[in-house]
Design a protein around this motif. Structure first.
Motif, short mmCIF file in Angstrom:
data_model
loop_
_atom_site.label_atom_id
_atom_site.label_comp_id
_atom_site.label_asym_id
_atom_site.label_seq_id
_atom_site.Cartn_x
_atom_site.Cartn_y
_atom_site.Cartn_z
N TYR A 43 0.95 -1.31 -0.18
CA TYR A 43 0.29 -0.08 -0.05
C TYR A 43 0.60 1.24 -0.35
O TYR A 43 2.13 0.85 1.01
N MET A 44 0.43 2.19 -0.86
CA MET A 44 1.54 3.64 -0.57
C MET A 44 0.63 4.31 -1.58
O MET A 44 -0.57 4.15 -2.20
N ALA A 45 0.64 5.35 -1.24
CA ALA A 45 0.09 7.42 -1.52
C ALA A 45 1.07 7.89 -2.53
O ALA A 45 2.43 7.31 -2.37
N LEU A 46 0.78 8.14 -3.29
CA LEU A 46 1.07 8.42 -4.65
C LEU A 46 2.08 9.37 -4.93
O LEU A 46 2.06 9.81 -6.16
N GLY A 47 1.83 10.15 -3.67
CA GLY A 47 2.22 11.49 -3.86
C GLY A 47 4.05 11.92 -3.21
O GLY A 47 4.56 11.03 -3.04
N GLN A 48 4.75 12.85 -3.52
CA GLN A 48 6.01 13.17 -3.15
C GLN A 48 6.90 12.13 -4.16
O GLN A 48 7.72 11.84 -3.24
N GLY A 49 7.15 12.06 -5.39
CA GLY A 49 7.56 11.07 -6.37
C GLY A 49 7.68 10.25 -5.75
O GLY A 49 8.17 8.89 -5.96
N MET A 50 6.46 9.28 -5.37
CA MET A 50 6.05 7.41 -5.32
C MET A 50 6.37 7.57 -6.47
O MET A 50 5.99 5.90 -6.24
N GLY A 51 6.15 7.42 -7.77
CA GLY A 51 5.57 6.87 -8.56
C GLY A 51 6.23 5.69 -9.24
O GLY A 51 5.82 4.68 -9.17
N PRO A 52 7.76 6.06 -8.91
CA PRO A 52 8.79 5.22 -9.80
C PRO A 52 8.32 3.60 -8.82
O PRO A 52 9.09 2.68 -8.94
N LYS A 53 8.37 3.90 -7.55
CA LYS A 53 8.29 2.68 -6.32
C LYS A 53 7.09 2.02 -6.52
O LYS A 53 6.84 0.73 -7.15
N ALA A 54 5.84 2.58 -6.94
CA ALA A 54 5.05 2.66 -7.03
C ALA A 54 4.92 1.42 -8.11
O ALA A 54 4.38 0.04 -8.60
N GLN A 55 5.13 1.80 -9.65
CA GLN A 55 5.60 1.11 -10.93
C GLN A 55 6.03 -0.28 -11.03
O GLN A 55 6.54 -0.93 -11.18
N GLU A 56 7.11 -0.46 -9.72
CA GLU A 56 7.97 -0.88 -9.87
C GLU A 56 7.48 -2.20 -9.25
O GLU A 56 7.72 -3.51 -9.45
N PHE A 57 6.24 -1.96 -7.92
CA PHE A 57 5.30 -2.78 -7.43
C PHE A 57 4.51 -3.48 -8.54
O PHE A 57 3.95 -4.82 -7.75
N LEU A 58 4.13 -2.56 -8.92
CA LEU A 58 3.55 -2.96 -10.53
C LEU A 58 4.19 -3.89 -11.20
O LEU A 58 3.68 -5.41 -11.91
N GLU A 59 5.64 -4.12 -11.66
CA GLU A 59 6.65 -4.81 -12.06
C GLU A 59 6.44 -6.37 -11.64
O GLU A 59 6.98 -6.74 -12.35
N THR A 60 6.80 -5.66 -10.49
CA THR A 60 7.18 -7.31 -9.82
C THR A 60 5.94 -8.02 -9.57
O THR A 60 6.08 -9.35 -9.29
N GLY A 61 4.95 -7.31 -9.25
CA GLY A 61 3.46 -7.97 -9.16
C GLY A 61 3.27 -9.03 -10.02
O GLY A 61 2.99 -10.36 -10.52
N SER A 62 3.26 -8.48 -11.44
CA SER A 62 2.75 -9.07 -12.44
C SER A 62 3.83 -10.19 -13.12
O SER A 62 3.70 -11.03 -13.23
N THR A 63 5.40 -9.86 -12.35
CA THR A 63 5.87 -11.16 -12.68
C THR A 63 6.12 -12.03 -11.53
O THR A 63 6.17 -13.51 -12.35
N ARG A 64 5.53 -11.82 -10.43
CA ARG A 64 5.84 -12.98 -9.46
C ARG A 64 4.53 -13.55 -8.94
O ARG A 64 4.29 -14.58 -9.09
N GLY A 65 3.27 -12.38 -9.33
CA GLY A 65 2.18 -13.15 -9.26
C GLY A 65 1.74 -12.90 -7.84
O GLY A 65 2.40 -12.51 -7.13
#
Length: 65
Positions: A43-65
């Motif tokens: 879980y994360m809020a997307l303020g204060q530059g957290m977009g790249p970290k959110a993208q990393e979580f999405l990419e990891t989730g799509s790879t690992r399931g």
């Protein structure tokens, strides 16, 4: 209701208005399904530059399931 409409290859994405916070309901659903916050449930809020970290979580989730 939203969870029942999702599939293993269709993520659930929340687009919220200011002040809305679904965190409690999301964590409750996750715990009911056996997911502990911090492990597979992120879980994360997307303020204060957290977009790249959110993208990393999405990419990891799509790879690992």
């Amino acid at each position: 209701v939203i969870y029942k409409q999702s599939t293993p290859v269709t993520p659930v994405v929340f687009v919220l208005s200011p002040g809305a916070d679904p965190a409690f309901d999301v964590f409750k659903l996750g715990e009911e399904m056996g997911f502990k916050p911090g492990a597979k449930l992120k879980y994360m809020a997307l303020g204060q530059g957290m977009g790249p970290k959110a993208q990393e979580f999405l990419e990891t989730g799509s790879t690992r399931g």
